[in-house]
Design a protein around this motif. Structure first.
Motif, PDB file in Angstrom:
ATOM      1  N   THR A  20     -25.633 -68.132  85.664  1.00  0.00           N
ATOM      2  CA  THR A  20     -26.445 -68.169  87.034  1.00  0.00           C
ATOM      3  C   THR A  20     -23.862 -68.921  87.165  1.00  0.00           C
ATOM      4  OG1 THR A  20     -26.586 -70.268  86.905  1.00  0.00           O
ATOM      5  CG2 THR A  20     -27.969 -68.484  87.712  1.00  0.00           C
ATOM      6  N   PRO A  21     -23.621 -68.319  87.995  1.00  0.00           N
ATOM      7  CA  PRO A  21     -21.910 -68.902  88.441  1.00  0.00           C
ATOM      8  C   PRO A  21     -21.950 -70.039  88.301  1.00  0.00           C
ATOM      9  CG  PRO A  21     -22.680 -66.415  89.594  1.00  0.00           C
ATOM     10  CD  PRO A  21     -23.518 -67.305  88.647  1.00  0.00           C
ATOM     11  N   GLU A  22     -23.185 -71.095  88.881  1.00  0.00           N
ATOM     12  CA  GLU A  22     -22.653 -72.480  89.024  1.00  0.00           C
ATOM     13  C   GLU A  22     -23.130 -72.881  88.003  1.00  0.00           C
ATOM     14  OE1 GLU A  22     -22.662 -75.962  90.721  1.00  0.00           O
ATOM     15  OE2 GLU A  22     -22.174 -74.012  91.580  1.00  0.00           O
ATOM     16  N   VAL A  23     -23.777 -72.194  87.046  1.00  0.00           N
ATOM     17  CA  VAL A  23     -24.309 -73.435  86.003  1.00  0.00           C
ATOM     18  C   VAL A  23     -23.172 -73.421  85.158  1.00  0.00           C
ATOM     19  CG1 VAL A  23     -25.774 -73.260  83.680  1.00  0.00           C
ATOM     20  CG2 VAL A  23     -26.256 -72.870  85.502  1.00  0.00           C
ATOM     21  N   ALA A  24     -22.265 -71.897  84.997  1.00  0.00           N
ATOM     22  CA  ALA A  24     -21.162 -71.921  84.558  1.00  0.00           C
ATOM     23  C   ALA A  24     -19.597 -73.198  85.396  1.00  0.00           C
ATOM     24  CB  ALA A  24     -20.662 -70.348  84.582  1.00  0.00           C
ATOM     25  N   GLU A  29     -16.301 -77.409  84.973  1.00  0.00           N
ATOM     26  CA  GLU A  29     -15.909 -79.206  85.784  1.00  0.00           C
ATOM     27  C   GLU A  29     -15.579 -79.883  84.987  1.00  0.00           C
ATOM     28  OE1 GLU A  29     -14.239 -81.573  88.713  1.00  0.00           O
ATOM     29  OE2 GLU A  29     -15.012 -79.670  88.709  1.00  0.00           O
ATOM     30  N   VAL A  30     -17.064 -80.555  84.209  1.00  0.00           N
ATOM     31  CA  VAL A  30     -17.432 -81.316  82.536  1.00  0.00           C
ATOM     32  C   VAL A  30     -16.147 -81.019  81.683  1.00  0.00           C
ATOM     33  CG1 VAL A  30     -18.447 -82.142  81.504  1.00  0.00           C
ATOM     34  CG2 VAL A  30     -19.755 -81.153  83.386  1.00  0.00           C
ATOM     35  N   LEU A  31     -15.320 -80.062  81.588  1.00  0.00           N
ATOM     36  CA  LEU A  31     -14.705 -80.133  80.788  1.00  0.00           C
ATOM     37  C   LEU A  31     -13.774 -80.644  81.731  1.00  0.00           C
ATOM     38  CD1 LEU A  31     -15.228 -77.005  79.321  1.00  0.00           C
ATOM     39  CD2 LEU A  31     -15.874 -79.340  77.908  1.00  0.00           C
ATOM     40  N   ARG A  32     -13.713 -79.881  82.746  1.00  0.00           N
ATOM     41  CA  ARG A  32     -11.742 -80.773  83.561  1.00  0.00           C
ATOM     42  C   ARG A  32     -12.006 -82.431  83.914  1.00  0.00           C
ATOM     43  NH1 ARG A  32     -14.007 -77.058  87.258  1.00  0.00           N
ATOM     44  NH2 ARG A  32     -12.645 -74.865  86.608  1.00  0.00           N
ATOM     45  N   HIS A  33     -12.610 -83.127  83.331  1.00  0.00           N
ATOM     46  CA  HIS A  33     -13.197 -84.146  83.230  1.00  0.00           C
ATOM     47  C   HIS A  33     -12.521 -84.885  82.484  1.00  0.00           C
ATOM     48  CE1 HIS A  33     -14.637 -84.910  87.815  1.00  0.00           C
ATOM     49  NE2 HIS A  33     -15.431 -84.344  87.607  1.00  0.00           N
ATOM     50  N   THR A  51     -22.593 -64.526  84.118  1.00  0.00           N
ATOM     51  CA  THR A  51     -21.101 -65.208  84.820  1.00  0.00           C
ATOM     52  C   THR A  51     -21.072 -65.501  82.853  1.00  0.00           C
ATOM     53  OG1 THR A  51     -21.334 -65.430  86.275  1.00  0.00           O
ATOM     54  CG2 THR A  51     -19.556 -66.152  85.315  1.00  0.00           C
ATOM     55  N   ARG A  52     -19.899 -65.082  82.543  1.00  0.00           N
ATOM     56  CA  ARG A  52     -18.828 -65.458  81.886  1.00  0.00           C
ATOM     57  C   ARG A  52     -17.420 -66.112  82.309  1.00  0.00           C
ATOM     58  NH1 ARG A  52     -17.239 -61.038  78.916  1.00  0.00           N
ATOM     59  NH2 ARG A  52     -15.961 -60.535  79.870  1.00  0.00           N
ATOM     60  N   LEU A  53     -17.131 -66.906  82.099  1.00  0.00           N
ATOM     61  CA  LEU A  53     -16.443 -67.863  82.661  1.00  0.00           C
ATOM     62  C   LEU A  53     -14.883 -68.490  81.681  1.00  0.00           C
ATOM     63  CD1 LEU A  53     -16.674 -70.305  85.314  1.00  0.00           C
ATOM     64  CD2 LEU A  53     -15.083 -71.213  83.355  1.00  0.00           C
TER      65      LEU A  53
END
Length: 86
Positions: A20-24, A29-33, A51-53
């Motif tokens: 799902t987009p929410e999981v991606a 968000e964790v990586l951005r921290h 989803t591929r992000l």
């Protein structure tokens, strides 16, 4: 980014594939921290849905969680690609 072109020395290209987009988004968000990053780009993840992000991380500008992990980690040189990657 072209598949034959590597990111600069202090950057890493990251691809997140999730159901799902929410999981991606949560993983991004964790990586951005931990790392400075570019704006994420989102795409459908094939016929099965999902989803591929994609995002680019600046590994030269790390926050404390990443700095601690990077200092403690060591490359073994034995990492291998997933079956669908080269």
């Amino acid at each position: 980014m072209d598949d034959d072109t590597l990111p600069s020395v202090s950057h890493a290209e990251v691809r997140i594939v999730a159901a799902t987009p929410e999981v991606a988004r949560r993983v991004a968000e964790v990586l951005r921290h931990c790392f400075a990053s570019t704006e994420q780009r989102s795409y459908p993840a094939g016929a099965g849905g999902g989803t591929r992000l994609h995002l680019t991380l600046d590994t030269a500008h790390t926050a404390e969680p990443a700095r601690s992990w990077l200092a403690a980690s060591e490359s073994t040189g034995q990492a291998s690609a997933h079956a669908d990657e080269v």
